[in-house]
Design an enzyme around this catalytic site. Structure first.
Site, PDB file in Angstrom:
ATOM      1  N   ASP A  14      19.472  18.912   3.295  1.00 51.83           N
ATOM      2  CA  ASP A  14      20.098  17.607   3.048  1.00 51.83           C
ATOM      3  C   ASP A  14      21.510  17.517   3.616  1.00 51.83           C
ATOM      4  O   ASP A  14      22.460  17.139   2.916  1.00 51.83           O
ATOM      5  CB  ASP A  14      20.134  17.299   1.547  1.00 51.83           C
ATOM      6  CG  ASP A  14      18.807  17.518   0.857  1.00 51.83           C
ATOM      7  OD1 ASP A  14      17.771  17.298   1.505  1.00 51.83           O
ATOM      8  OD2 ASP A  14      18.798  17.914  -0.322  1.00 51.83           O
ATOM      9  N   GLU A 186      14.780   7.125   0.597  1.00 52.15           N
ATOM     10  CA  GLU A 186      15.843   7.795  -0.144  1.00 52.15           C
ATOM     11  C   GLU A 186      16.956   8.184   0.825  1.00 52.15           C
ATOM     12  O   GLU A 186      16.942   7.822   1.992  1.00 52.15           O
ATOM     13  CB  GLU A 186      15.277   9.040  -0.847  1.00 52.15           C
ATOM     14  CG  GLU A 186      14.630  10.030   0.109  1.00 52.15           C
ATOM     15  CD  GLU A 186      13.938  11.192  -0.580  1.00 52.15           C
ATOM     16  OE1 GLU A 186      14.162  11.399  -1.778  1.00 52.15           O
ATOM     17  OE2 GLU A 186      13.174  11.903   0.102  1.00 52.15           O
TER      18      GLU A 186
END
Length: 535
Positions: A14, A186
């Site tokens: 991420d 997301e």
């Protein structure tokens, strides 16, 4: 020069990349591992060093009791107004219809300086990010979680203004993007480029279907037009590509006016035991970070070389800057604090669980709860960062009952780990025991117990990882080693094995001491060696 991917090996998912002058920083998720968030620094996008772990205090991050793969999800790091801004989620529930979690903001003048106490922002969804608008306003974005029956859980990307002076969200929350047919939208990051707002999101889930989607608008609150060749990044169409799971990305413009995209990726290995239903492989190193170059066409960014990304990427036109290693092959615990590459589970390294000063040149761990505990473990570990390596330690430990054990551990989560430990047998005294936990199925496969002679002060323990398998060895003098003939599967320490692939970390190796009798019997570890090898 070339950027060789992945640039951050091992569990480093991420990535949120930003620039401060001519310095580049990436923040990555740490989930249940403490301290929270890893920030890496680079001067050239080729070489990266671990520069900081900003969430050092329980006032910033309290994870005791957090579930496996809970904790810090998808931090967003930015630089504006002369300081660094870090926004992150602390996820408390990962299973079921609810995704309880809280989003926070901390700031610092320097990434390796003191970070502020957190401002709690909201709890409406995860993967928050902070956008600094040219107007001077600031906005928080996050995916919106919908627990209701007959509603899709991923309800879109929400936007709300943040007041710096009031330290809170103000105004109306608005869903600005519902996503594409890929779904599972997301990880929003918002950019303002040439008078246009660009919204970069992740879609498709974080397994092999993962992707990065980008959309644009003339207004911050939309409507957003999706890229004509969306997704801009995915490897789902290329199952033999060495970089898989490509998605969850962020963008940076260099000081040389070039554009790059940092993204999550995984490098699968394959096993002879693989079934026809598991053709994509397993990623024991977890989700890693890669960097791709971007080019612009008709106001849209494209990944140079194709949307699945490249292993080798043209580096930006800037001076090359290498760093001295921040982790030595052998750590003899001579410093007054743990090396930055070590982490603990859920709680900070305090005298409750250990010390590097009480017994000089040793790591002392006080026996705590078992490896299945989500509360207080005395476990110090580092990431697997290669498919081939050895890890070795020496432990001095004198248990008095079978509930006391200390040794070398390879770990994914509380349900999946292996451990070679010094422990106690009522009939034999001190012994070595091999324990295996696979999706909570517990076994101790040694047929013959390994007895430790009374006069032996240190027991030497080693693990040898060779791609799809690993084995333990032991020695009583560090010269003559005995291999334990129980081959273990590296694939069983991967996201893809854990309960069908629903978790998000990666394999760790480290030192652990447990005392479920409650006596806190200490173990002293003389050194820890982590050395990458060849095939």
């Amino acid at each position: 020069m070339k950027i060789t991917n992945p640039v951050l090996k091992g569990f480093n998912p991420d990535p949120s990349i930003c620039r401060a002058g001519e310095d580049y920083y990436m923040a990555v998720s740490t989930f249940e591992w403490f301290p929270g968030v890893q920030i890496y620094h680079s001067k050239d996008l080729i070489h990266w060093r671990l520069a900081a772990r900003p969430l050092q205090k329980t006032s910033q991050l309290d994870m005791k009791g957090n579930p496996d793969s809970g904790g810090v999800w998808a931090p967003c790091l930015s630089y504006a107004d002369g300081q660094f801004w870090l926004i992150y989620s602390d996820i408390k529930v990962v299973d079921g219809p609810f995704k309880d979690g809280h989003n926070y903001l901390v700031t610092a003048d320097a990434v390796d300086g003191e970070w502020s106490d957190p401002v709690r922002l909201n709890s409406s969804g995860f993967d928050p990010s902070l956008f600094h608008d040219p107007s001077g306003k600031k906005y928080v974005l996050n995916m919106l979680w919908d627990h209701r029956e007959k509603h899709h859980s991923f309800a879109g990307i929400a936007l709300q203004e943040y007041s710096v002076s009031e330290k809170k969200l103000v105004g109306e929350r608005k869903v600005i993007f519902k996503g594409t047919p890929i779904k599972l939208t997301e990880a929003p990051h918002l950019y303002y480029i040439n008078d246009v707002y660009y919204l970069l999101t992740a879609e498709g889930g974080t397994r092999y279907e993962h992707a990065a989607t980008i959309a644009r608008s003339s207004r911050i609150d939309g409507p957003y037009e999706v890229h004509p060749d969306n997704p801009i990044l995915t490897a789902f169409h290329a199952p033999s590509h060495p970089l898989q799971k490509c998605g969850h990305a962020s963008i940076v413009q260099t000081h040389t006016n070039e554009w790059y995209l940092a993204h999550l990726t995984g490098r699968p290995i394959h096993s002879s035991k693989e079934s026809i239903f598991q053709q994509r492989g397993w990623c024991p190193l977890g989700r890693e970070t890669a960097i791709q170059k971007l080019e612009w066409k008709d106001g849209w960014p494209y990944v140079v070389g194709g949307k699945e990304g490249l292993l080798e990427v043209e580096a930006p036109a800037m001076s090359v800057k290498e760093f001295s290693p921040t982790y030595h092959i052998v750590d003899e615990f001579k410093d007054s604090s743990l090396n930055r590459h070590f982490q603990t589970l859920r709680i900070p390294f305090t005298d409750q669980i250990g010390s590097v000063t009480e017994n000089p040149h040793h790591l002392r761990l006080y026996g705590q709860e078992s490896l299945t505990s989500k509360f207080t473990q005395a476990f110090v570990a580092r990431r697997w960062q290669s498919f081939y390596f050895e890890a070795e330690t020496a432990v001095s430990f004198f248990p008095k009952n079978f509930q006391q054990a200390a040794g070398l551990v390879n770990y994914y989560n509380t349900e999946n780990w292996t451990a070679l430990q010094v422990t106690y047998d009522d009939a034999l005294g001190r012994i070595l025991e091999l324990s295996v936990c696979e999706n909570l199925a517990f076994s101790q496969p040694l047929i013959k117990k390994i007895i430790i002679p009374d006069e032996i002060p240190y027991v030497y323990l080693k693990v040898t990882v060779q791609r799809e398998t690993y084995t333990y060895s032991y020695s009583f003098d560090q010269q003559e080693w005995e291999k334990i003939d129980v081959p273990l599967e590296s694939t069983h320490l991967s996201d893809d094995f854990i309960r069908g692939g629903g978790f998000f970390t990666g394999a760790f190796v480290g030192m652990q001491c447990q005392d479920t009798s409650g006596e806190r019997l200490p173990a002293d570890f003389k050194y820890f060696r982590y050395e990458e090898t060849t095939e």
